[in-house]
Design a protein around this motif. Structure first.
Motif, PDB file in Angstrom:
ATOM      1  N   GLY A 186     -39.704 -24.433 -41.555  1.00 11.94           N
ATOM      2  CA  GLY A 186     -41.032 -23.895 -41.297  1.00 11.94           C
ATOM      3  C   GLY A 186     -41.849 -23.696 -42.560  1.00 11.94           C
ATOM      4  N   VAL A 187     -41.216 -23.203 -43.601  1.00 15.21           N
ATOM      5  CA  VAL A 187     -41.941 -22.985 -44.853  1.00 15.21           C
ATOM      6  C   VAL A 187     -42.297 -24.314 -45.511  1.00 15.21           C
ATOM      7  CG1 VAL A 187     -41.774 -21.992 -47.176  1.00 15.21           C
ATOM      8  CG2 VAL A 187     -40.963 -20.691 -45.207  1.00 15.21           C
ATOM      9  N   ALA A 188     -41.416 -25.319 -45.414  1.00 16.59           N
ATOM     10  CA  ALA A 188     -41.731 -26.642 -45.961  1.00 16.59           C
ATOM     11  C   ALA A 188     -42.949 -27.239 -45.262  1.00 16.59           C
ATOM     12  CB  ALA A 188     -40.532 -27.572 -45.824  1.00 16.59           C
ATOM     13  N   ILE A 189     -43.015 -27.101 -43.926  1.00 19.89           N
ATOM     14  CA  ILE A 189     -44.153 -27.618 -43.171  1.00 19.89           C
ATOM     15  C   ILE A 189     -45.435 -26.899 -43.564  1.00 19.89           C
ATOM     16  CG2 ILE A 189     -45.157 -27.809 -40.862  1.00 19.89           C
ATOM     17  CD1 ILE A 189     -42.945 -29.810 -41.390  1.00 19.89           C
ATOM     18  N   LEU A 190     -45.363 -25.579 -43.622  1.00 22.35           N
ATOM     19  CA  LEU A 190     -46.566 -24.809 -43.931  1.00 22.35           C
ATOM     20  C   LEU A 190     -47.064 -25.100 -45.338  1.00 22.35           C
ATOM     21  CD1 LEU A 190     -48.562 -22.715 -42.919  1.00 22.35           C
ATOM     22  CD2 LEU A 190     -47.102 -20.948 -43.906  1.00 22.35           C
ATOM     23  N   SER A 191     -46.162 -25.237 -46.287  1.00 21.42           N
ATOM     24  CA  SER A 191     -46.587 -25.500 -47.661  1.00 21.42           C
ATOM     25  C   SER A 191     -47.297 -26.839 -47.768  1.00 21.42           C
ATOM     26  CB  SER A 191     -45.385 -25.454 -48.614  1.00 21.42           C
ATOM     27  OG  SER A 191     -44.436 -26.472 -48.308  1.00 21.42           O
ATOM     28  N   LYS A 192     -46.820 -27.835 -47.027  1.00 22.30           N
ATOM     29  CA  LYS A 192     -47.468 -29.144 -47.022  1.00 22.30           C
ATOM     30  C   LYS A 192     -48.795 -29.092 -46.279  1.00 22.30           C
ATOM     31  CE  LYS A 192     -47.495 -33.651 -47.718  1.00 22.30           C
ATOM     32  NZ  LYS A 192     -47.575 -34.223 -49.075  1.00 22.30           N
ATOM     33  N   ARG A 193     -48.809 -28.403 -45.146  1.00 19.11           N
ATOM     34  CA  ARG A 193     -50.009 -28.329 -44.321  1.00 19.11           C
ATOM     35  C   ARG A 193     -51.152 -27.634 -45.056  1.00 19.11           C
ATOM     36  NH1 ARG A 193     -48.979 -25.484 -38.692  1.00 19.11           N
ATOM     37  NH2 ARG A 193     -47.607 -27.299 -38.473  1.00 19.11           N
ATOM     38  N   GLU A 194     -50.819 -26.593 -45.812  1.00 21.98           N
ATOM     39  CA  GLU A 194     -51.843 -25.795 -46.482  1.00 21.98           C
ATOM     40  C   GLU A 194     -51.986 -26.121 -47.971  1.00 21.98           C
ATOM     41  OE1 GLU A 194     -53.734 -24.012 -44.702  1.00 21.98           O
ATOM     42  OE2 GLU A 194     -52.569 -24.182 -42.836  1.00 21.98           O
ATOM     43  N   ASN A 195     -51.283 -27.202 -48.421  1.00 24.91           N
ATOM     44  CA  ASN A 195     -51.350 -27.604 -49.833  1.00 24.91           C
ATOM     45  C   ASN A 195     -50.958 -26.467 -50.767  1.00 24.91           C
ATOM     46  OD1 ASN A 195     -52.267 -30.319 -49.376  1.00 24.91           O
ATOM     47  ND2 ASN A 195     -54.300 -29.475 -48.917  1.00 24.91           N
ATOM     48  N   LEU A 196     -49.895 -25.745 -50.396  1.00 25.17           N
ATOM     49  CA  LEU A 196     -49.411 -24.647 -51.224  1.00 25.17           C
ATOM     50  C   LEU A 196     -48.369 -25.176 -52.202  1.00 25.17           C
ATOM     51  CD1 LEU A 196     -48.920 -21.968 -48.429  1.00 25.17           C
ATOM     52  CD2 LEU A 196     -50.884 -22.233 -49.947  1.00 25.17           C
ATOM     53  N   GLU A 197     -48.363 -24.640 -53.399  1.00 22.53           N
ATOM     54  CA  GLU A 197     -47.394 -25.041 -54.412  1.00 22.53           C
ATOM     55  C   GLU A 197     -46.600 -23.826 -54.861  1.00 22.53           C
ATOM     56  OE1 GLU A 197     -49.122 -27.156 -57.634  1.00 22.53           O
ATOM     57  OE2 GLU A 197     -49.951 -28.754 -56.386  1.00 22.53           O
ATOM     58  N   PHE A 198     -45.286 -24.011 -54.932  1.00 25.05           N
ATOM     59  CA  PHE A 198     -44.406 -22.964 -55.420  1.00 25.05           C
ATOM     60  C   PHE A 198     -43.680 -23.484 -56.655  1.00 25.05           C
ATOM     61  CE2 PHE A 198     -44.773 -22.521 -50.779  1.00 25.05           C
ATOM     62  CZ  PHE A 198     -45.313 -21.246 -50.703  1.00 25.05           C
ATOM     63  N   GLU A 199     -42.957 -22.615 -57.337  1.00 24.89           N
ATOM     64  CA  GLU A 199     -42.280 -23.016 -58.574  1.00 24.89           C
ATOM     65  C   GLU A 199     -41.311 -24.164 -58.319  1.00 24.89           C
ATOM     66  OE1 GLU A 199     -40.487 -19.860 -60.729  1.00 24.89           O
ATOM     67  OE2 GLU A 199     -42.355 -18.738 -60.988  1.00 24.89           O
ATOM     68  N   THR A 200     -40.608 -24.129 -57.180  1.00 26.79           N
ATOM     69  CA  THR A 200     -39.724 -25.223 -56.784  1.00 26.79           C
ATOM     70  C   THR A 200     -40.147 -25.693 -55.395  1.00 26.79           C
ATOM     71  OG1 THR A 200     -38.122 -23.678 -55.835  1.00 26.79           O
ATOM     72  CG2 THR A 200     -37.787 -24.350 -58.122  1.00 26.79           C
ATOM     73  N   GLU A 201     -39.986 -26.990 -55.139  1.00 25.27           N
ATOM     74  CA  GLU A 201     -40.384 -27.537 -53.842  1.00 25.27           C
ATOM     75  C   GLU A 201     -39.433 -27.056 -52.758  1.00 25.27           C
ATOM     76  OE1 GLU A 201     -41.897 -31.818 -52.406  1.00 25.27           O
ATOM     77  OE2 GLU A 201     -39.756 -31.778 -52.909  1.00 25.27           O
ATOM     78  N   ILE A 202     -39.983 -26.506 -51.708  1.00 24.35           N
ATOM     79  CA  ILE A 202     -39.191 -26.083 -50.554  1.00 24.35           C
ATOM     80  C   ILE A 202     -39.123 -27.249 -49.591  1.00 24.35           C
ATOM     81  CG2 ILE A 202     -39.030 -24.478 -48.623  1.00 24.35           C
ATOM     82  CD1 ILE A 202     -40.540 -22.446 -50.370  1.00 24.35           C
ATOM     83  N   ARG A 203     -37.899 -27.673 -49.261  1.00 27.18           N
ATOM     84  CA  ARG A 203     -37.699 -28.850 -48.439  1.00 27.18           C
ATOM     85  C   ARG A 203     -37.152 -28.465 -47.071  1.00 27.18           C
ATOM     86  NH1 ARG A 203     -37.754 -33.560 -51.117  1.00 27.18           N
ATOM     87  NH2 ARG A 203     -36.279 -34.574 -49.698  1.00 27.18           N
ATOM     88  N   SER A 204     -37.551 -29.220 -46.072  1.00 29.86           N
ATOM     89  CA  SER A 204     -37.035 -29.010 -44.733  1.00 29.86           C
ATOM     90  C   SER A 204     -35.516 -29.191 -44.702  1.00 29.86           C
ATOM     91  CB  SER A 204     -37.684 -30.003 -43.758  1.00 29.86           C
ATOM     92  OG  SER A 204     -37.038 -29.981 -42.504  1.00 29.86           O
ATOM     93  N   ASP A 205     -34.867 -28.454 -43.811  1.00 26.29           N
ATOM     94  CA  ASP A 205     -33.418 -28.588 -43.636  1.00 26.29           C
ATOM     95  C   ASP A 205     -33.068 -29.601 -42.551  1.00 26.29           C
ATOM     96  OD1 ASP A 205     -34.362 -27.152 -41.493  1.00 26.29           O
ATOM     97  OD2 ASP A 205     -32.752 -25.673 -41.489  1.00 26.29           O
TER      98      ASP A 205
END
Length: 345
Positions: A186-205
């Motif tokens: 869910g967080v991987a989808i939301l980060s891509k959908r909203e163009n959010l960037e975090f220190e490390t890429e969160i990937r779908s499981d």
């Protein structure tokens, strides 16, 4: 290059209405894209209905529609997700998946390059799972009446005679296990959908769990309940089980695995990881004396290395799910009134 050849250019072409019209353009698309990448002896028979043999045992079948946005995300895309999601639904019955079908709803104007990328991803996921896609269907809708591509998949599997996994098996005294960290998808989808960037890429499981399930039921055929916590996450899944079986559950907050970056992202976005979707995790209810054996089996598998015992089933006809917090108190883990993240799978 003639007009039909232009429509089949996987570099610059796009889907048009003739690709669903039943004529030459549709036949060429099916041959040059779907059959070419998904080829296997059963699909190659060329029949609308696949014909195959099945081993002895009870059959399990599941159908799932996939409408995720965005179509491509860190750790996967709608193609691999469609395979993994259906295989997991079949596996949660304790079944060994055998075959799959796939139906595509394509929107006019959708790039053929993206469609080929999705089909290639599906083909790879099916090969890695050793579960062929044996038949399918393609339809095209006018531009503006779809959202690029929707995929419906059906999976068929066989359940061993000594395995009977069902929500109604939940009863007090059972242990609640989870196969790994929650909220990644869910967080991987939301980060891509909203163009959010975090220190490390969160990937779908996103992953196919049937080999993990096979190892688990081999060790403990008497597993009571298996579920994959997709939409609504852990919280919704446990509430469904508790309400159906008329039991309660008590969770240990400190025992629930959540990756630090996912936890931080949820805190930033105002989300609770207990309610965030997962696509490569499972929940298991088993007798208390079997918990440690199952955990050992799960942790030996690549998809269960972070498996944890997170709570127990208790008596409660009201079907409440409660959680013991880090402060020693308890709170109710209730249903969400709506949906935290729409179009998530």
């Amino acid at each position: 290059m003639n007009k039909i050849d232009d429509r089949l250019s996987f570099r610059t072409g796009s889907v048009d209405m003739t690709h669903g019209g039943g004529g030459r353009a549709m036949a060429d698309l099916i041959r040059d894209l779907f059959h070419r990448h998904l080829a296997n002896p059963i699909l190659d028979q060329g029949h609308d209905a696949a014909r195959f043999r099945v081993p002895a045992g009870r059959l399990a079948m599941s159908t799932d529609g996939h409408v995720i946005s965005p179509l491509f995300f860190p750790g996967g895309d709608i193609g691999s997700l469609a395979v993994h999601g259906t295989l997991n639904d079949v596996a949660m019955a304790g079944a060994r998946p055998l075959y799959m079908t796939a139906g595509f709803i394509l929107e006019e104007g959708f790039p053929l390059a993206d469609l080929e990328r999705i089909v290639l991803s599906m083909a790879q996921a099916a090969r890695e799972a050793n579960v062929p896609i044996v038949t399918g269907d393609t339809k095209v809708v006018e531009k503006g009446k779809g959202d690029g591509v929707f995929i419906t998949t059906t999976g068929l599997g066989v359940v061993p005679d000594d395995v009977y996994i069902a929500v109604g098996n939940a009863r007090p005294g059972q242990a609640i296990l989870v196969s790994g960290s929650l909220g990644d998808h869910g967080v991987a989808i939301l980060s891509k959908r909203e163009n959010l960037e975090f220190e490390t890429e969160i990937r779908s499981d996103s992953a196919a769990l049937h080999t993990l399930v096979a190892a688990m039921v081999t060790e403990v055929p008497g597993i009571a309940v298996l579920r994959d916590p997709t939409r609504g996450g852990l919280a919704a899944t446990l509430n469904e089980i508790a309400r159906s079986a008329r039991v309660g559950m008590v969770l240990d907050e400190a025992a629930i695995p959540v990756k630090p970056d996912v936890s931080a992202a949820c805190e930033l976005l105002g989300l609770d990881p207990l309610y965030v979707a997962n696509e490569g995790k499972l929940i298991c209810l088993c007798e208390g004396e079997d918990a440690e054996r199952l955990l050992a089996v799960m942790r030996r598998h690549p998809l269960g290395e972070q498996a944890a015992l997170i709570g127990e089933v208790v008596e409660d006809e009201n079907g409440l799910v409660r959680m013991t917090t880090g402060f020693g108190g308890q709170r109710v883990v209730d249903w969400l009134a709506g949906e935290q993240l729409p179009r998530i799978c």
